[in-house]
Write an enzyme that holds these catalytic residues in place. Sequence first.
Site, mmCIF file in Angstrom:
data_model
loop_
_atom_site.group_PDB
_atom_site.id
_atom_site.type_symbol
_atom_site.label_atom_id
_atom_site.label_comp_id
_atom_site.label_asym_id
_atom_site.label_seq_id
_atom_site.Cartn_x
_atom_site.Cartn_y
_atom_site.Cartn_z
ATOM 1 C CE LYS A 128 41.938 9.392 87.964
ATOM 2 N NZ LYS A 128 41.721 10.093 89.250
ATOM 3 C CE LYS A 145 35.926 4.583 83.377
ATOM 4 N NZ LYS A 145 36.986 5.645 83.432
#
Length: 307
Positions: A175, A244
């Site tokens: 991911k 992030k």
Amino acid sequence: MTQKPVIGFIGVGFMGHGMAKNILKGGYELWILGNRNRAPVESLLSMGAKEAASPQDMASKCDIIHLCLSNSPQVEAVITGESGIIAGARKGMIVIDTTTADPTSTLAMAEKLSVVGAHMVDAPLGRTPKEAEEGMLDAMLGCDAALFDKVHPVIDCWAGTITRIGEVGTGHKMKLLMNFLGAAYAALYSEATVLGATVGISPHAFREVIAPSRLGSGFFGTFMQYVCDRDENAHKFSIENLSKDIRYVNAMATDAGVMNVMASAARHYFTHAEAIGKGGDFVPMLSDHIGNLNGMDLAAEVAKGKK
């Protein structure tokens, strides 16, 4: 689990609401735990979900618990906190973490869960809240083969594509690679759009040429839907969330000893946008930020070039 497992879901926001809804549609008993926004919680309760008092309470009732949170510190708090999952965990319980998380943290949480006989599956998501509501997300799983067989029927409720990448932690690594591309695309599309407008190529012309070409993509389509049509809901993923993720990418590269010039460059745009208070904006709005850095009102340029 010979009967249908009882499912828990912590984090029923943009993505989690649709996922939880589709678990209910799959005929599973569902316990949920939301955050400050009560709207998705009330929506799911009206469909038959039940509300847990805490992660510990949920763990005492559920066989499989989904997490759909913003970052690894939140995941760690939910799992290891005073009233966390571990405090109520039973042997054989499975935690499916769909958060885009730091793989180092994922492995640490998997170890802590194993101490109490529970298991971690990392199953981060691809696609958008629209596909979450439709039950057509992409899921990339990190777990052993036996756990994959156990969780597959539940994940099949909310995913259209399910791929086992490897052992625990590999789903989150995959991911991060995906979101590395997303962050880099966002920076690249923003720079190209602003450069084009500066030299006399309107954002509309840029989209018209690139979209049908080999360089077009789904990401390009929703990104430019905001740029050209000013549709703020075209791509509902915040700058602070992708910021992030690109930090996690850089940390993963550092740990692996890999030079990562592109990831480092993309990170700076996102960090700067956060620093000036734009972290809550959606990712395509990075184009406005890069326009401002170059003294350009991109919205005005779009209006000038509109046919």
